[in-house]
Design an enzyme around this catalytic site. Structure first.
Site, PDB file in Angstrom:
ATOM      1  N   LYS A 125     -33.453 -34.218  19.531  1.00 42.11           N
ATOM      2  CA  LYS A 125     -32.190 -33.563  19.879  1.00 42.11           C
ATOM      3  C   LYS A 125     -32.391 -32.584  21.036  1.00 42.11           C
ATOM      4  CE  LYS A 125     -30.334 -34.242  15.285  1.00 42.11           C
ATOM      5  NZ  LYS A 125     -30.330 -33.782  13.897  1.00 42.11           N
ATOM      6  N   GLN A 169     -30.262 -28.366  10.145  1.00 38.93           N
ATOM      7  CA  GLN A 169     -30.973 -29.633   9.942  1.00 38.93           C
ATOM      8  C   GLN A 169     -31.248 -29.850   8.445  1.00 38.93           C
ATOM      9  OE1 GLN A 169     -31.892 -31.986  12.412  1.00 38.93           O
ATOM     10  NE2 GLN A 169     -32.435 -33.251  10.673  1.00 38.93           N
ATOM     11  N   ASP A 218     -22.244 -30.825  13.658  1.00 41.64           N
ATOM     12  CA  ASP A 218     -22.438 -32.018  12.836  1.00 41.64           C
ATOM     13  C   ASP A 218     -21.137 -32.512  12.201  1.00 41.64           C
ATOM     14  OD1 ASP A 218     -24.599 -33.609  12.559  1.00 41.64           O
ATOM     15  OD2 ASP A 218     -25.577 -32.481  10.972  1.00 41.64           O
TER      16      ASP A 218
END
Length: 286
Positions: free
Chosen positions: A55, A99, A122
């Site tokens: 990422k 995460q 997200d």
């Protein structure tokens, strides 16, 4: 193998990233700063470390500033909470990603709730999932958004089609079903308790496999000419002491019957990262 029927997420992700880079370059003179994405990682899960590194590299390629924060596995909820609050208030940060998975002592749901919904890169905050349910604009869950982007890029219109989503997770299955409904598909959500699963899947024009079981969808479950999207990514032994990555679909045998199919790796994985960047840039431009 006739590769013209492969839905190439890797190539499409590059196209999306190049589009984002142009948008950022155009906006920079007015904004006086690049978009910012902060990834919070807790503990030393090796898969998470790889994802986060990918990422950060992708951010670099498109011109997004990274504000990564890595906590030890022993970090407390209060420490993570304080960091989330700090990033919510930081004007340089447009997107925040927690995460997953987190170490067992931390409550992921409680921490996700603390994210500013407009910085939820997200797309997992209940407010963003609510916006999706209502068909309102908002940051979308990355993996299913990546699937929709692939269908669009290859001119596969779900409207009026029978779509079966195998898997009902909040990460993929549920938002995927909502996005397909929004695109006017007739949607069935199947899962491990579904009776006659093979028959349910065999009726689908579009199959999205997101169940986390290696090669569970076999050729006898797929009707000729179906579109098969494989979201699964599973490590299995390669017989030589190492491992290989396979999806939830038995690729070689299903390939013979499908009109279109995504590979693993190189299908939906790269698109998930591309949608994370897209969410960050959208939040920045807003």
């Amino acid at each position: 193998m006739d590769t013209t029927r492969i839905l190439d997420g890797k190539a499409l992700a590059k196209t999306v990233q190049s589009r984002l880079r142009s948008q950022i370059e155009a906006a920079l003179p007015q904004r006086n700063r690049p978009p910012g994405l902060a990834v919070i990682r807790v503990g030393d899960d090796p898969a998470s470390a790889v994802y986060v590194r990918n990422k950060e590299r992708a951010c670099e390629r498109v011109g997004i500033a990274s504000f990564g924060q890595h906590f030890p596995a022993t970090a407390t909820a209060a420490e993570i909470s304080a960091k989330i609050q700090e990033l919510n208030d930081d004007e340089r940060v447009d997107g925040i990603l927690l995460q997953l998975p987190l170490p067992a002592h931390l409550d992921a749901v409680a921490l996700l709730l603390q994210l500013d919904p407009d910085k939820d890169a997200d797309g997992l905050h209940p407010i963003n999932l609510g916006r999706l349910t209502r068909g309102e604009a908002g940051l979308r869950s990355c993996t299913p958004a990546g699937v929709m982007e692939v269908l669009k890029a290859y001119n596969i219109d779900p409207s009026g089609k029978n779509a079966v989503v195998v898997g009902r997770s909040i990460l993929v299955g549920k938002p995927m079903a909502l996005m397909l409904l929004e695109a006017n598909a007739t949607v069935t959500v199947a899962h491990s308790r579904t009776q006659n699963l093979a028959d349910v899947v065999a009726a689908a024009d579009i199959i999205v496999a997101a169940v986390g079981r290696p090669e569970m969808i076999t050729a006898d479950m797929v009707k000729p000419g179906a579109v098969v999207i494989d979201v699964g990514i599973n490590r299995v032994g390669d017989g030589a002491g190492g491992y290989k990555l396979v999806g939830d679909v038995a690729f070689e045998e299903v390939f013979e019957k499908a009109a279109w199919i995504t590979p693993v790796p190189g299908g939906i994985g790269p698109m998930t990262v591309a949608m994370l960047l897209k969410n960050t840039v959208e939040a920045y431009l807003r």
